[in-house]
Design a protein around this motif. Sequence first.
Motif, PDB file in Angstrom:
ATOM      1  N   PRO A 142       5.763   7.471   9.517  1.00 27.08           N
ATOM      2  CA  PRO A 142       5.680   7.979   8.093  1.00 27.08           C
ATOM      3  C   PRO A 142       6.688   7.490   7.157  1.00 27.08           C
ATOM      4  O   PRO A 142       5.896   7.311   5.741  1.00 27.08           O
ATOM      5  CB  PRO A 142       6.198   9.640   8.193  1.00 27.08           C
ATOM      6  CG  PRO A 142       6.175   9.929   9.678  1.00 27.08           C
ATOM      7  CD  PRO A 142       6.494   8.711  10.371  1.00 27.08           C
ATOM      8  N   ALA A 143       7.556   6.880   7.346  1.00 31.01           N
ATOM      9  CA  ALA A 143       8.563   6.227   6.244  1.00 31.01           C
ATOM     10  C   ALA A 143       7.805   5.113   5.925  1.00 31.01           C
ATOM     11  O   ALA A 143       7.686   4.558   5.063  1.00 31.01           O
ATOM     12  CB  ALA A 143       9.921   5.902   6.958  1.00 31.01           C
ATOM     13  N   LEU A 144       7.336   4.148   7.003  1.00 31.27           N
ATOM     14  CA  LEU A 144       6.524   2.867   6.775  1.00 31.27           C
ATOM     15  C   LEU A 144       5.448   3.196   5.907  1.00 31.27           C
ATOM     16  O   LEU A 144       5.134   2.254   5.163  1.00 31.27           O
ATOM     17  CB  LEU A 144       6.069   2.079   8.005  1.00 31.27           C
ATOM     18  CG  LEU A 144       7.236   1.620   9.018  1.00 31.27           C
ATOM     19  CD1 LEU A 144       7.032   1.237  10.204  1.00 31.27           C
ATOM     20  CD2 LEU A 144       7.976   0.287   8.248  1.00 31.27           C
ATOM     21  N   HIS A 145       4.536   4.190   6.228  1.00 28.96           N
ATOM     22  CA  HIS A 145       3.628   4.279   5.506  1.00 28.96           C
ATOM     23  C   HIS A 145       3.920   4.833   4.147  1.00 28.96           C
ATOM     24  O   HIS A 145       3.064   4.381   3.119  1.00 28.96           O
ATOM     25  CB  HIS A 145       2.590   5.503   5.902  1.00 28.96           C
ATOM     26  CG  HIS A 145       1.967   5.156   7.243  1.00 28.96           C
ATOM     27  ND1 HIS A 145       2.091   6.097   8.622  1.00 28.96           N
ATOM     28  CD2 HIS A 145       1.643   3.934   7.925  1.00 28.96           C
ATOM     29  CE1 HIS A 145       1.510   5.238   9.518  1.00 28.96           C
ATOM     30  NE2 HIS A 145       1.402   3.993   9.115  1.00 28.96           N
ATOM     31  N   ARG A 146       4.849   5.563   3.761  1.00 28.00           N
ATOM     32  CA  ARG A 146       5.361   5.912   2.584  1.00 28.00           C
ATOM     33  C   ARG A 146       5.769   4.829   1.675  1.00 28.00           C
ATOM     34  O   ARG A 146       5.475   4.560   0.482  1.00 28.00           O
ATOM     35  CB  ARG A 146       6.486   7.084   2.755  1.00 28.00           C
ATOM     36  CG  ARG A 146       7.002   7.551   1.517  1.00 28.00           C
ATOM     37  CD  ARG A 146       7.957   8.535   1.393  1.00 28.00           C
ATOM     38  NE  ARG A 146       8.998   8.046   2.063  1.00 28.00           N
ATOM     39  CZ  ARG A 146       9.576   8.276   3.573  1.00 28.00           C
ATOM     40  NH1 ARG A 146       8.943   9.451   4.055  1.00 28.00           N
ATOM     41  NH2 ARG A 146      10.771   7.984   3.893  1.00 28.00           N
ATOM     42  N   LEU A 147       6.533   3.820   2.351  1.00 23.89           N
ATOM     43  CA  LEU A 147       7.055   2.694   1.696  1.00 23.89           C
ATOM     44  C   LEU A 147       5.737   1.822   1.099  1.00 23.89           C
ATOM     45  O   LEU A 147       5.538   1.242   0.203  1.00 23.89           O
ATOM     46  CB  LEU A 147       8.013   1.936   2.332  1.00 23.89           C
ATOM     47  CG  LEU A 147       9.174   2.562   2.581  1.00 23.89           C
ATOM     48  CD1 LEU A 147      10.045   2.143   3.593  1.00 23.89           C
ATOM     49  CD2 LEU A 147      10.138   2.936   1.233  1.00 23.89           C
ATOM     50  N   GLU A 148       4.720   1.811   2.080  1.00 19.86           N
ATOM     51  CA  GLU A 148       3.529   1.064   1.932  1.00 19.86           C
ATOM     52  C   GLU A 148       2.666   1.714   0.730  1.00 19.86           C
ATOM     53  O   GLU A 148       2.155   0.893  -0.195  1.00 19.86           O
ATOM     54  CB  GLU A 148       2.689   0.789   3.191  1.00 19.86           C
ATOM     55  CG  GLU A 148       1.597  -0.012   2.987  1.00 19.86           C
ATOM     56  CD  GLU A 148       0.601  -0.091   4.105  1.00 19.86           C
ATOM     57  OE1 GLU A 148      -0.400  -0.913   4.163  1.00 19.86           O
ATOM     58  OE2 GLU A 148       0.867   0.645   5.320  1.00 19.86           O
ATOM     59  N   LYS A 149       2.603   2.797   0.602  1.00 20.52           N
ATOM     60  CA  LYS A 149       1.806   3.573  -0.387  1.00 20.52           C
ATOM     61  C   LYS A 149       2.500   3.305  -1.808  1.00 20.52           C
ATOM     62  O   LYS A 149       1.816   3.088  -2.660  1.00 20.52           O
ATOM     63  CB  LYS A 149       1.950   4.968   0.058  1.00 20.52           C
ATOM     64  CG  LYS A 149       0.685   5.838  -0.558  1.00 20.52           C
ATOM     65  CD  LYS A 149       0.711   7.190  -0.038  1.00 20.52           C
ATOM     66  CE  LYS A 149      -0.453   7.961  -0.686  1.00 20.52           C
ATOM     67  NZ  LYS A 149      -0.480   9.351   0.077  1.00 20.52           N
ATOM     68  N   ARG A 150       3.691   3.411  -1.595  1.00 20.58           N
ATOM     69  CA  ARG A 150       4.725   2.845  -2.888  1.00 20.58           C
ATOM     70  C   ARG A 150       4.722   1.649  -3.413  1.00 20.58           C
ATOM     71  O   ARG A 150       5.086   1.369  -4.518  1.00 20.58           O
ATOM     72  CB  ARG A 150       6.096   3.364  -2.752  1.00 20.58           C
ATOM     73  CG  ARG A 150       6.294   5.033  -2.556  1.00 20.58           C
ATOM     74  CD  ARG A 150       7.695   5.420  -2.436  1.00 20.58           C
ATOM     75  NE  ARG A 150       8.431   4.725  -3.489  1.00 20.58           N
ATOM     76  CZ  ARG A 150       9.757   4.846  -3.311  1.00 20.58           C
ATOM     77  NH1 ARG A 150      10.498   5.099  -2.149  1.00 20.58           N
ATOM     78  NH2 ARG A 150      10.905   4.291  -4.276  1.00 20.58           N
ATOM     79  N   GLY A 151       4.134   0.688  -2.596  1.00 20.11           N
ATOM     80  CA  GLY A 151       3.873  -0.788  -2.959  1.00 20.11           C
ATOM     81  C   GLY A 151       5.382  -1.268  -2.744  1.00 20.11           C
ATOM     82  O   GLY A 151       5.304  -2.693  -3.037  1.00 20.11           O
ATOM     83  N   LEU A 152       6.063  -0.942  -1.787  1.00 19.96           N
ATOM     84  CA  LEU A 152       7.154  -1.581  -1.529  1.00 19.96           C
ATOM     85  C   LEU A 152       6.980  -2.529  -0.121  1.00 19.96           C
ATOM     86  O   LEU A 152       7.556  -3.347   0.106  1.00 19.96           O
ATOM     87  CB  LEU A 152       8.453  -0.545  -1.275  1.00 19.96           C
ATOM     88  CG  LEU A 152       8.906   0.255  -2.476  1.00 19.96           C
ATOM     89  CD1 LEU A 152       9.897   1.103  -2.197  1.00 19.96           C
ATOM     90  CD2 LEU A 152       9.057  -0.449  -3.507  1.00 19.96           C
ATOM     91  N   LEU A 153       6.072  -2.147   0.446  1.00 21.09           N
ATOM     92  CA  LEU A 153       5.540  -3.031   1.679  1.00 21.09           C
ATOM     93  C   LEU A 153       4.200  -3.360   1.741  1.00 21.09           C
ATOM     94  O   LEU A 153       3.496  -2.647   1.087  1.00 21.09           O
ATOM     95  CB  LEU A 153       5.936  -1.957   2.974  1.00 21.09           C
ATOM     96  CG  LEU A 153       7.011  -1.683   3.186  1.00 21.09           C
ATOM     97  CD1 LEU A 153       7.298  -0.611   4.708  1.00 21.09           C
ATOM     98  CD2 LEU A 153       8.312  -2.713   3.260  1.00 21.09           C
ATOM     99  N   GLU A 154       3.757  -4.281   2.451  1.00 24.68           N
ATOM    100  CA  GLU A 154       2.448  -4.677   2.748  1.00 24.68           C
ATOM    101  C   GLU A 154       2.434  -4.777   4.240  1.00 24.68           C
ATOM    102  O   GLU A 154       3.129  -5.050   4.998  1.00 24.68           O
ATOM    103  CB  GLU A 154       1.957  -6.159   2.167  1.00 24.68           C
ATOM    104  CG  GLU A 154       1.944  -5.882   0.687  1.00 24.68           C
ATOM    105  CD  GLU A 154       1.870  -7.438  -0.044  1.00 24.68           C
ATOM    106  OE1 GLU A 154       1.107  -7.432  -1.176  1.00 24.68           O
ATOM    107  OE2 GLU A 154       2.092  -8.203   0.645  1.00 24.68           O
ATOM    108  N   ALA A 155       1.236  -4.330   4.746  1.00 26.42           N
ATOM    109  CA  ALA A 155       1.064  -4.455   6.210  1.00 26.42           C
ATOM    110  C   ALA A 155      -0.230  -5.259   6.499  1.00 26.42           C
ATOM    111  O   ALA A 155      -1.201  -5.408   5.835  1.00 26.42           O
ATOM    112  CB  ALA A 155       0.843  -3.036   6.798  1.00 26.42           C
ATOM    113  N   GLU A 156      -0.347  -5.928   7.663  1.00 33.04           N
ATOM    114  CA  GLU A 156      -1.460  -6.336   8.227  1.00 33.04           C
ATOM    115  C   GLU A 156      -1.304  -6.443   9.841  1.00 33.04           C
ATOM    116  O   GLU A 156      -0.247  -6.689  10.474  1.00 33.04           O
ATOM    117  CB  GLU A 156      -1.685  -7.651   7.524  1.00 33.04           C
ATOM    118  CG  GLU A 156      -0.562  -8.945   8.230  1.00 33.04           C
ATOM    119  CD  GLU A 156      -0.956 -10.437   7.528  1.00 33.04           C
ATOM    120  OE1 GLU A 156      -2.032 -10.579   7.008  1.00 33.04           O
ATOM    121  OE2 GLU A 156      -0.038 -10.898   7.539  1.00 33.04           O
TER     122      GLU A 156
END
Length: 110
Positions: free
Chosen positions: A52-66
């Motif tokens: 949930p933290a990874l997804h929250r950070l991604e949603k906030r634009g602090l992380l990108e994922a692939e």
Amino acid sequence: MADSALELLQGTLDVLILKSLSWGPLHGYAVAELVLERSGQELKVEEGALYPALHRLEKRGLLEAEWGVSENNRRAKFYRLTSAGRAHLRAETQAWKRYAAAVTRVLEAA
């Protein structure tokens, strides 16, 4: 609690994830392992809090994922810091250091 990993204080998980990813892209399990290793086996990141933290950070634009392939040949989502994530990490690191120093002063007061 001496024999088990310490529970993470509320609010510290995000900064630990960001710091872990500052060394390069990682999948979730590798982030948890890095935090455990770098903390001297003291800080264990539970899966129920990590993703949930990874997804929250991604949603906030602090992380990108692939999606990619992990070291054990499994499909995994790899996360990396964005420039906003790096800036946020710098700010949070400074705030955390001030907070830790203040708590230490109180605990060590005569």
